[in-house]
Design an enzyme around this catalytic site. Structure first.
Site, mmCIF file in Angstrom:
data_model
loop_
_atom_site.group_PDB
_atom_site.id
_atom_site.type_symbol
_atom_site.label_atom_id
_atom_site.label_comp_id
_atom_site.label_asym_id
_atom_site.label_seq_id
_atom_site.Cartn_x
_atom_site.Cartn_y
_atom_site.Cartn_z
ATOM 1 C CD GLU A 158 16.415 -7.533 5.873
ATOM 2 O OE1 GLU A 158 17.401 -7.968 5.002
ATOM 3 O OE2 GLU A 158 15.319 -7.385 5.500
ATOM 4 C CG HIS A 168 11.234 -8.323 4.710
ATOM 5 N ND1 HIS A 168 10.802 -7.219 3.813
ATOM 6 C CD2 HIS A 168 12.459 -8.864 4.246
ATOM 7 C CE1 HIS A 168 12.123 -6.992 3.045
ATOM 8 N NE2 HIS A 168 12.983 -7.849 3.381
ATOM 9 C CD GLU A 212 10.761 -5.734 0.394
ATOM 10 O OE1 GLU A 212 10.351 -6.902 -0.161
ATOM 11 O OE2 GLU A 212 11.675 -5.398 0.096
ATOM 12 N N GLY A 228 18.509 -8.871 -3.842
ATOM 13 C CA GLY A 228 18.968 -8.950 -4.923
ATOM 14 C C GLY A 228 19.996 -9.828 -5.261
ATOM 15 C CG ASN A 240 13.787 -12.184 1.172
ATOM 16 O OD1 ASN A 240 12.701 -12.712 0.561
ATOM 17 N ND2 ASN A 240 13.338 -10.835 1.644
ATOM 18 C CD1 TRP A 241 16.360 -16.077 -3.933
ATOM 19 C CD2 TRP A 241 15.241 -17.570 -5.132
ATOM 20 N NE1 TRP A 241 17.366 -16.795 -4.409
ATOM 21 C CE2 TRP A 241 16.673 -17.801 -5.237
ATOM 22 C CE3 TRP A 241 14.631 -18.271 -5.800
ATOM 23 C CZ2 TRP A 241 17.181 -18.971 -5.923
ATOM 24 C CZ3 TRP A 241 14.909 -19.398 -6.472
ATOM 25 C CH2 TRP A 241 16.106 -19.885 -6.702
ATOM 26 C CE LYS A 242 13.679 -8.648 -0.878
ATOM 27 N NZ LYS A 242 13.858 -6.927 -0.672
ATOM 28 C CB SER A 284 22.313 -2.470 -0.518
ATOM 29 O OG SER A 284 21.090 -1.933 -0.995
ATOM 30 N N GLY A 302 17.393 -2.799 -1.039
ATOM 31 C CA GLY A 302 17.116 -2.523 -2.506
ATOM 32 C C GLY A 302 17.576 -1.097 -2.888
#
Ligand code: PGA
Length: 249
Positions: free
Chosen positions: A163, A93, A95, A231, A9-11, A209, A169
């Site tokens: 998650e 997600h 976020e 990440g 997931n490159w966000k 992570s 992160g």
């Protein structure tokens, strides 16, 4: 045997220059034991599909609207995502649930919209640090599963990513025992609701992570079928060893 999936997931990271990471990643994939999915930002979807055409890498989006078209400025529909050649979409997600106030019911509608466009949904669920501290993790996870998963869920149309929000992160990772507890719980819930054939076949990813140095340990868990990686999916040199650890697990 369940499908093993390493999803990145490159966000909101990456412009055209980042597509070279897909070439580097493709060059590093040496077998087909794990499905590899990269979810770049929407403006890169079409180009990412084009530059992975002759590689095993699949492309996915990070969200979709529940409607197919209409007056929804800034939103992207599932048929538009499918039109780029992408095959997956991350939904729910944390976020999105947090910053865009998406409820379980919103997410369930999005999952249905994704299926209608022949996209595979990567449904995210996870508890907050407060939920975990209050011993509410399994209640939260159970509620998200029943609220976000439509009845027509199958192992072909849906992947579930657990998650924990506090692990995303942050560099914090649950213990292997904590990961096993939640993944076993999810598996049991899926079997109860959808029956043994479907419940046992739906891939369950861990996310939060995941790095090259902890992936091998996480993949030891019987009900962890892969990872959703933020990440460490941005650079092929980080993501490739995670894929290798999954393939070898
Ligand atoms: P992270 O993100 O790997 O950077 O923790 C995971 C995710 O949000 O999917």
């Amino acid at each position: 045997m369940r499908r093993k999936i390493a999803a990145g997931n490159w966000k909101m990271n990456g412009t055209a220059a980042a597509l070279s990471e897909l070439d580097a990643l493709a060059a590093s994939i040496s077998d087909d034991r794990a499905t590899v999915v990269i979810c770049p930002p929407a403006p890169l979807l079409y180009r990412a599909v084009e530059c992975t055409k002759s590689s095993p890498i699949q492309i996915g989006a990070q969200d979709c609207h529940v409607q197919t078209s209409g007056a929804f400025t800034g939103d992207i529909s599932a048929p538009m995502i499918a039109d780029t050649g992408a095959a997956y979409v991350i939904l729910g997600h944390s976020e999105r649930r947090d910053a865009h106030e998406e409820s379980n019911s919103d997410v369930r509608q999005k999952v249905k919209a994704a299926w209608a466009a022949n996209l595979t949904a990567i449904l995210c669920i996870g508890e907050s640090g407060d939920d975990r501290a209050a011993n509410n993790t399994l209640d939260i996870i159970g509620g998200q599963l029943s609220g976000s998963l439509p009845d027509a869920t199958t192992a072909e149309n849906t992947v579930i990513a657990y998650e924990p929000i506090w692990a995303i992160g942050t560099g914090l990772v649950p213990s292997l025992e904590q990961i096993i507890e939640v993944h076993d719980f999810i598996r049991a819930r899926l079997i109860t609701r959808f029956g043994a054939d479907i419940g046992n076949a739906i891939p369950l990813l861990y996310g939060g992570s995941v790095k090259p140095d902890n992936a091998g340990t996480i993949f030891q868990a019987e009900n962890v079928d892969g990872a959703l990686v933020g990440g460490a999916s941005l650079k092929a040199s980080d993501f490739a060893p995670i894929i290798s650890a999954l393939a070898a697990s």
